[in-house]
Design a protein around this motif. Sequence first.
Motif, short mmCIF file in Angstrom:
data_model
loop_
_atom_site.label_atom_id
_atom_site.label_comp_id
_atom_site.label_asym_id
_atom_site.label_seq_id
_atom_site.Cartn_x
_atom_site.Cartn_y
_atom_site.Cartn_z
N HIS A 206 0.84 -1.19 0.00
CA HIS A 206 0.00 0.00 0.00
C HIS A 206 0.88 1.25 0.00
CE1 HIS A 206 -3.53 -2.49 1.06
NE2 HIS A 206 -2.66 -3.17 1.77
N LEU A 207 0.27 2.38 -0.35
CA LEU A 207 1.01 3.63 -0.38
C LEU A 207 1.57 3.97 1.00
CD1 LEU A 207 1.83 5.99 -2.23
CD2 LEU A 207 -0.24 7.18 -1.47
N HIS A 208 0.80 3.67 2.04
CA HIS A 208 1.29 4.01 3.39
C HIS A 208 2.51 3.17 3.78
CE1 HIS A 208 -0.54 0.39 5.12
NE2 HIS A 208 -1.69 0.71 4.52
N ASP A 209 2.70 2.01 3.12
CA ASP A 209 3.90 1.22 3.39
C ASP A 209 5.15 1.99 2.96
OD1 ASP A 209 2.63 -1.09 4.43
OD2 ASP A 209 2.11 -1.72 2.40
N TYR A 210 5.06 2.61 1.79
CA TYR A 210 6.18 3.42 1.31
C TYR A 210 6.39 4.63 2.22
CZ TYR A 210 6.14 0.95 -3.22
OH TYR A 210 6.21 0.01 -4.20
N GLU A 211 5.29 5.29 2.59
CA GLU A 211 5.40 6.52 3.36
C GLU A 211 6.03 6.27 4.73
OE1 GLU A 211 2.80 10.54 3.96
OE2 GLU A 211 1.73 8.65 3.68
N ARG A 212 5.66 5.17 5.36
CA ARG A 212 6.20 4.85 6.68
C ARG A 212 7.69 4.51 6.63
NH1 ARG A 212 1.28 0.80 8.53
NH2 ARG A 212 -0.29 2.43 8.94
N ALA A 213 8.16 4.08 5.46
CA ALA A 213 9.56 3.67 5.34
C ALA A 213 10.50 4.84 5.06
CB ALA A 213 9.70 2.63 4.23
N ILE A 214 9.95 6.00 4.72
CA ILE A 214 10.78 7.15 4.36
C ILE A 214 11.44 7.74 5.61
CG2 ILE A 214 10.76 9.49 3.41
CD1 ILE A 214 8.50 8.59 1.54
N THR A 215 12.75 7.89 5.54
CA THR A 215 13.54 8.49 6.63
C THR A 215 14.52 9.49 6.01
OG1 THR A 215 15.41 6.95 6.54
CG2 THR A 215 13.45 6.23 7.79
N PRO A 216 15.28 10.20 6.82
CA PRO A 216 16.31 11.09 6.27
C PRO A 216 17.36 10.36 5.44
CG PRO A 216 15.84 11.70 8.54
CD PRO A 216 15.11 10.43 8.28
N GLU A 217 17.44 9.02 5.60
CA GLU A 217 18.41 8.24 4.84
C GLU A 217 17.87 7.76 3.50
OE1 GLU A 217 21.61 7.79 5.63
OE2 GLU A 217 21.10 9.25 7.19
N THR A 218 16.62 8.06 3.22
CA THR A 218 16.01 7.59 1.97
C THR A 218 16.50 8.42 0.79
OG1 THR A 218 14.02 6.91 3.18
CG2 THR A 218 13.84 7.11 0.78
N ALA A 219 16.97 7.75 -0.24
CA ALA A 219 17.45 8.43 -1.45
C ALA A 219 16.41 8.41 -2.56
CB ALA A 219 18.74 7.79 -1.95
N ALA A 220 15.59 7.36 -2.64
CA ALA A 220 14.65 7.23 -3.76
C ALA A 220 13.62 6.16 -3.46
CB ALA A 220 15.40 6.87 -5.04
N ARG A 241 1.99 6.72 -10.61
CA ARG A 241 1.56 8.10 -10.34
C ARG A 241 1.41 8.35 -8.83
NH1 ARG A 241 0.33 11.30 -14.48
NH2 ARG A 241 -0.02 10.37 -16.54
N GLU A 242 0.91 7.36 -8.12
CA GLU A 242 0.79 7.50 -6.67
C GLU A 242 2.17 7.61 -6.02
OE1 GLU A 242 -3.04 5.08 -5.12
OE2 GLU A 242 -1.64 3.87 -6.32
N MET A 243 3.10 6.80 -6.51
CA MET A 243 4.45 6.86 -5.95
C MET A 243 5.11 8.20 -6.25
SD MET A 243 5.92 3.02 -6.76
CE MET A 243 7.52 3.40 -6.02
N VAL A 244 4.88 8.73 -7.45
CA VAL A 244 5.46 10.02 -7.81
C VAL A 244 4.89 11.12 -6.93
CG1 VAL A 244 5.57 11.78 -9.63
CG2 VAL A 244 6.04 9.38 -10.18
N ALA A 245 3.59 11.09 -6.70
CA ALA A 245 2.98 12.10 -5.83
C ALA A 245 3.58 12.04 -4.43
CB ALA A 245 1.46 11.89 -5.77
N LEU A 246 3.79 10.82 -3.92
CA LEU A 246 4.41 10.67 -2.61
C LEU A 246 5.85 11.16 -2.63
CD1 LEU A 246 4.28 9.58 0.30
CD2 LEU A 246 5.02 7.35 -0.62
N GLY A 247 6.58 10.80 -3.69
CA GLY A 247 7.96 11.26 -3.80
C GLY A 247 8.06 12.77 -3.84
N ASP A 248 7.14 13.40 -4.56
CA ASP A 248 7.16 14.87 -4.64
C ASP A 248 6.93 15.50 -3.26
OD1 ASP A 248 7.60 14.76 -7.34
OD2 ASP A 248 5.52 15.12 -7.92
#
Length: 467
Positions: A206-220, A241-248
């Motif tokens: 799920h999208l929230h799985d990606y969001e929860r994993a983002i830390t200051p050490e995340t590059a991409a 598109r969902e991943m890009v929106a989250l990345g932005d």
Amino acid sequence: MSELYRLLPSVDLILQRISESGRHAHLPRPLLKDLVNVHLGQLRADIRSGKLTASEELRWPALEGPLHAFLDRTSRPHFRRVINATGVVVHTNLGRSLLARQAVQAVTEACAHYSNLEFSLDTGQRGSRYTHVEELLCRLTGAEAGLVVNNNAAAVLLMLDTLAKGREVVVSRGQLVEIGGSFRIPDVMARSGAVLREVGATNRTHLHDYERAITPETAALLKVHASNYRIIGFHKEVSLREMVALGDQHGLPVLDDLGSGNFFDFTPYGLGHEPTVQEAVAAGAAVVTFSGDKVLGGPQAGIIVGRRAYIEPIKKNPMNRALRIDKMTLAALEATLRLYLDPELARREIPTLRMITATPDELRRRANKLARSLRRTLGQSAKVVLLPGSSRVGGGAYPEQDLPTTLVGIHPIVHALGVETVRDRLLDVDPPLVGRIEHDAFCLDPRTLSDAEHALAAQVLASVLHP
């Protein structure tokens, strides 16, 4: 036995006779000498075992025919042409995609003459090999910049080494696939120096799985095409598109490994939708990587396109020199990309596209034509029938989808040969013919067997079936 040994001609005498015959003049003399010694060794073994007992069999007139047949068989290059009648269009083991006529001509030109590989004809100074295809790649995909390396594994490695070395890359656990040749995405990521951060479950992310994993050490954030692996049933993945929106939102690039990427929409020809490179770029992926020699129908290459801010550092990575393409690949790729400027021209001229989009009616007509040719050549040695069947795209693309076709089945009659024996013997002729066994018949699929190869396929089959 000793008398038989003395009757064997010397190596020098045999080489002289071969030279006088004019046959095998294309072979280097050291290789020819080695092969003659091997043949003589076999004759000595036959004498020892009692298989060869007549002195007449060791005189030159009797030796000449078998010797030349042995040399014809053993002097063939290890890497050589094969007739693909399997119906698998992008057959990984048989060389993947065939090049368009224009690409073959371009390769021949590049090999036979000097070129402006890294020479600017505008300035007379050193240039970049990437300029020959970068503009075409940008025009076809909508990307701001691009470059090409020797395959898609190299493209992924170079991308991650440049943009994420020593930092984390978030990727769905369900996309950590292994494809042919034990190539595993996690292994490539580890070699790049990027730190793998798996999220989600094997079948659902799920999208929230990606969001929860983002830390200051995340590059991409990384999205990976599953190639020939599919999960069906209770399954969910996050769209690009969902991943890009989250990345932005978090100032992170989204990297999209399309694997066997393509520029062509195959849905009008009965295949399911596969994301094209153009769609990935339009969806906002910062970098997209894909192969040149699979569904694209070009030479082996790893193509990297995307935003200039990310592509330029990749170009400057010192590893890029170790992974760069040669002049033959560059020539073939440019010629292939030029065809894509007109999608219908590309469909007609690029063999991979032409084979994938062949209609059932067209294949039925070609199967009938092939069957007539085989019946004329094989006569009473085999029964030739038409059978319903299916082809595959291959190369990790559309793994769950069949392409309807009409197979030409051969039932051997002579010597009570089994179809398995026929299949095996066809691998030891020149050129080898590779088909498949279905309906208790050795089957040829006209999708991957061109009309120009019909007579050759019939000739090869006759050499195995005729008594």
